[in-house]
Design an enzyme around this catalytic site. Structure first.
Site, mmCIF file in Angstrom:
data_model
loop_
_atom_site.group_PDB
_atom_site.id
_atom_site.type_symbol
_atom_site.label_atom_id
_atom_site.label_comp_id
_atom_site.label_asym_id
_atom_site.label_seq_id
_atom_site.Cartn_x
_atom_site.Cartn_y
_atom_site.Cartn_z
ATOM 1 N N GLU A 1 2.847 -5.266 7.519
ATOM 2 C CA GLU A 1 1.732 -4.353 7.846
ATOM 3 C C GLU A 1 1.966 -3.961 9.554
ATOM 4 O O GLU A 1 1.899 -2.961 9.965
ATOM 5 C CB GLU A 1 0.419 -4.682 7.698
ATOM 6 C CG GLU A 1 0.131 -4.801 6.225
ATOM 7 C CD GLU A 1 0.647 -6.258 5.316
ATOM 8 O OE1 GLU A 1 -0.218 -6.255 4.344
ATOM 9 O OE2 GLU A 1 1.215 -6.887 6.017
ATOM 10 N N GLU B 1 -0.733 -9.707 -1.040
ATOM 11 C CA GLU B 1 -2.049 -10.134 -0.810
ATOM 12 C C GLU B 1 -2.671 -10.581 -2.227
ATOM 13 O O GLU B 1 -3.661 -11.341 -2.320
ATOM 14 C CB GLU B 1 -3.043 -8.870 -0.133
ATOM 15 C CG GLU B 1 -2.682 -8.925 1.273
ATOM 16 C CD GLU B 1 -3.053 -7.782 2.284
ATOM 17 O OE1 GLU B 1 -3.851 -8.083 3.097
ATOM 18 O OE2 GLU B 1 -2.925 -6.837 1.798
ATOM 19 N N GLY C 1 0.241 -5.361 0.310
ATOM 20 C CA GLY C 1 -0.787 -5.620 -0.519
ATOM 21 C C GLY C 1 -0.254 -6.269 -1.883
ATOM 22 O O GLY C 1 -1.151 -7.033 -2.547
ATOM 23 N N ALA D 1 0.807 -1.123 -0.067
ATOM 24 C CA ALA D 1 -0.193 0.103 0.083
ATOM 25 C C ALA D 1 0.988 1.116 0.110
ATOM 26 O O ALA D 1 1.806 1.317 0.584
ATOM 27 C CB ALA D 1 -0.837 -0.009 1.120
#
Length: 263
Positions: A137, A117, A114, A65
């Site tokens: 994170e 992910e 991300g 992110a």
């Protein structure tokens, strides 16, 4: 400004490239929204049978992110953070996970946060030997918000996943392959060639049968076996009246290559 996601068509395969190489292809709102729109467009096109997703530049698939871009939403409070940040990211990974055409992630470098992910959500993934995967994170003070706390344990096991989540320690491409996060590790110079070879092989089969395989596995993997068998049977029932099933059986009996039309 350049598009945050680049589109190219190679035969029956669409190549989507995350295009923020100076930011290690970090996921900002514009990139996420553009990627989902590209997937929508590819789904609607009958001439596209598979999608390859990779990163621009030679350093990263995606470093995760774009925290600088998301920070205002997080500072605005829970409601805004959930609406603008979490739900948007979860919708993106859910779209990839439930996509009716095969999405092959070609991890060409870092796949952190991300980026990892997205890899977790995709049904197929290849990585170059230099690729690294991390759930970092926790360094920022939160748990993965785009599905990573749920998909990663299902893919690699609870204890392996928790070690990654709680330490932020990266794993290598070979470890990711051994754990089941990706399908294979290939030399960097051959990454896209291998991804196109895989997509090309799948694209020769009935797109209806491919979608049935994807849907059966995705919908059935986390339900009791009886429910999963019902899901499987439902997808098979949908195939019975199709041209592609009739053609596949006829071609087998006549000892000739089938001609699938997606109907």
């Amino acid at each position: 400004m350049s598009d945050p996601v680049l589109f190219e068509q190679h035969g029956k395969t669409a190549l989507l490239t995350l295009n923020r190489p100076s930011k290690l292809n970090a996921l900002n709102y514009d990139l996420i929204d553009h990627l989902v729109r590209c997937l929508d467009e590819c789904e609607a096109r009958e001439d596209i049978r598979a999608v390859i997703l990779t990163g621009g530049g030679d350093r990263a698939f995606s470093a995760g992110a774009d925290i600088e871009g998301f920070a205002p939403s997080l500072r605005a409070g829970q409601e805004t953070a959930m609406r603008e940040f979490v739900r948007r990211g979860q919708a993106m990974t859910a779209r990839i996970e439930t996509y009716p055409k095969p999405v092959i992630v070609a991890v060409n470098g870092l796949a952190y946060g991300g980026g990892c992910e997205i890899t977790e959500a995709a049904p197929l993934a290849l990585a170059c030997e230099e690729a690294m995967f991390s759930k970092a994170e926790i360094r920022l003070g939160f748990a993965p918000p785009f599905g990573g706390s749920q998909r990663l344990p299902r893919l690699i096991g609870r204890k392996r996943a928790l070690r990654m989540l709680l330490t932020a320690d990266p794993i290598t491409a070979r470890q990711a392959c051994d754990f089941g996060l990706i399908n294979d590790v290939v030399p960097k110079g051959k990454l896209l060639d291998e991804a196109f070879a895989l997509s090309g092989k799948i694209a020769e089969f009935s797109p209806l049968a491919v979608a049935a395989c994807l849907g059966s596995v995705t919908r059935g993997i986390n339900v009791p076996i009886d429910e999963g068998l019902a899901i499987e049977a439902g997808y098979f029932a949908r195939m019975v009246p199709t041209h592609d099933l009739t053609e596949g059986i006829a071609a087998f009996l006549e000892k000739r290559p089938p001609c699938f039309e997606g109907r």
